[in-house]
Design a protein around this motif. Structure first.
Motif, mmCIF file in Angstrom:
data_model
loop_
_atom_site.group_PDB
_atom_site.id
_atom_site.type_symbol
_atom_site.label_atom_id
_atom_site.label_comp_id
_atom_site.label_asym_id
_atom_site.label_seq_id
_atom_site.Cartn_x
_atom_site.Cartn_y
_atom_site.Cartn_z
ATOM 1 N N HIS A 284 3.165 -4.149 -1.144
ATOM 2 C CA HIS A 284 2.651 -5.510 -1.230
ATOM 3 C C HIS A 284 2.516 -6.210 0.336
ATOM 4 O O HIS A 284 1.496 -6.771 0.639
ATOM 5 C CB HIS A 284 3.559 -6.474 -2.098
ATOM 6 C CG HIS A 284 2.617 -7.797 -2.398
ATOM 7 N ND1 HIS A 284 1.724 -7.888 -3.211
ATOM 8 C CD2 HIS A 284 2.986 -8.936 -1.811
ATOM 9 C CE1 HIS A 284 1.358 -9.121 -3.165
ATOM 10 N NE2 HIS A 284 1.970 -9.873 -2.268
ATOM 11 N N LEU B 46 7.569 -12.868 -6.738
ATOM 12 C CA LEU B 46 6.771 -11.970 -7.262
ATOM 13 C C LEU B 46 7.321 -10.606 -7.330
ATOM 14 O O LEU B 46 7.074 -9.707 -8.332
ATOM 15 C CB LEU B 46 5.576 -11.942 -6.482
ATOM 16 C CG LEU B 46 4.609 -10.836 -6.616
ATOM 17 C CD1 LEU B 46 3.710 -11.073 -7.725
ATOM 18 C CD2 LEU B 46 3.796 -10.580 -5.340
ATOM 19 N N ASP C 117 10.970 -11.036 -9.719
ATOM 20 C CA ASP C 117 10.739 -12.021 -11.188
ATOM 21 C C ASP C 117 11.934 -12.730 -11.519
ATOM 22 O O ASP C 117 12.502 -12.847 -12.545
ATOM 23 C CB ASP C 117 10.634 -11.059 -12.410
ATOM 24 C CG ASP C 117 10.122 -11.920 -13.627
ATOM 25 O OD1 ASP C 117 9.478 -12.989 -13.480
ATOM 26 O OD2 ASP C 117 10.202 -11.252 -14.803
#
Length: 275
Positions: free
Chosen positions: A220, A236, A239
């Motif tokens: 990411h 993200l 969580d």
């Protein structure tokens, strides 16, 4: 030691028809410690095995100094890249010195007797990993943390210029977590290229030059700890809500705070007063 660069281009990794990580572009540079971060099962271990050459990517290329890993023989790769697995298990009753000496086989072959330089490399590795008094102990009698240090010492005995570590501090107490990462930091500062998967984001913030954050099958983001260890990115990836502040004594280093337990303080167990 020759500085080496490991480069991944559009790498997809997985098992059979199951994709774990897709289209990863990543470079491991000489003189840096790169932390791989992300939740359990995201593919960090699989990626490290591909970077080591023991597993092949489903798609894409992995190159060492511009040459595809597949063009190197196993001994050639073992002289350049060392891999330390997570929670290694050894069932054969080697002594610690014998186990660390296994790291010299890429240099001298399986059946050649040890040379003075082999013994010196083993001595250095034992000393660096705080194992100089463990040489004659059996690895089958060691704790998980002690065995992990033996595996790191064996990797250092290979005298690689790239070191890959899968959760190197997960079984260590606080003292040896710090000692191990201080050693890894020292190796990187000396020119070695080091990648380590780390679950402890605070240790990643303190020791890594860059953090690669993996989320749901993809790389990411990659950047400095200050750029990556931010509340939205951590939320993200994992969580879970967190708070991120500045380290109390090291400026510019982020510290990650877990949320307070959602419990009524009045319900906590009351311990009797000490006499």
């Amino acid at each position: 030691m020759t500085p080496s660069c490991l480069t991944l281009k559009a790498v997809t990794v997985g098992y059979d028809d199951r994709v774990v990580l897709e289209n990863v572009d990543l470079e491991l540079k000489p003189g840096e410690l790169l932390a791989l971060a992300g939740p359990n099962g995201v593919g960090k271990t699989t990626l490290l095995k591909v970077m080591d050459g023991r597993s092949k990517p489903q798609h894409g290329t992995v190159t060492l100094d511009g040459k595809n890993l597949s063009s190197f023989s196993a001994p050639q790769l073992a002289r350049r890249i060392a891999f330390v697995p997570q929670a290694a298990r050894v069932d054969w009753p080697f002594t610690v010195r014998e186990a660390v000496s296994l790291g010299r086989f890429p240099h001298r072959g399986w059946f050649a007797p040890p040379r003075p330089e082999d013994r010196e490399a083993v001595d250095r590795s034992l000393l660096r990993c705080d194992l100089e008094d463990f040489g004659e102990r059996l690895v089958t009698e060691l704790s998980g943390g002690e065995l992990q240090r033996v595996m790191i010492a064996r990797a250092l005995a290979q005298e690689p210029d790239i070191l890959l570590l899968d959760e190197p501090v997960s079984h260590l107490d606080v003292k040896h977590q710090i000692a191990t990462l201080e050693l890894v930091r020292e190796l990187a500062d000396g020119g070695m290229a080091v990648a380590a998967s780390l679950h402890d984001l605070n240790l990643a913030g303190l020791y890594a030059d860059r953090v690669a954050l993996f989320v749901k099958g993809h790389l990411h983001a990659v950047g400095s700890p200050l750029e990556i260890l931010q509340e939205p990115l951590i939320r993200l990836a994992f969580d879970v809500p967190v708070l991120v502040g500045e380290h109390p004594t090291v400026g510019g280093v982020p510290s990650v705070y877990h949320p307070a337990p959602n419990r009524d303080p009045s319900m906590r167990i009351k311990r009797p007063a000490q006499p």
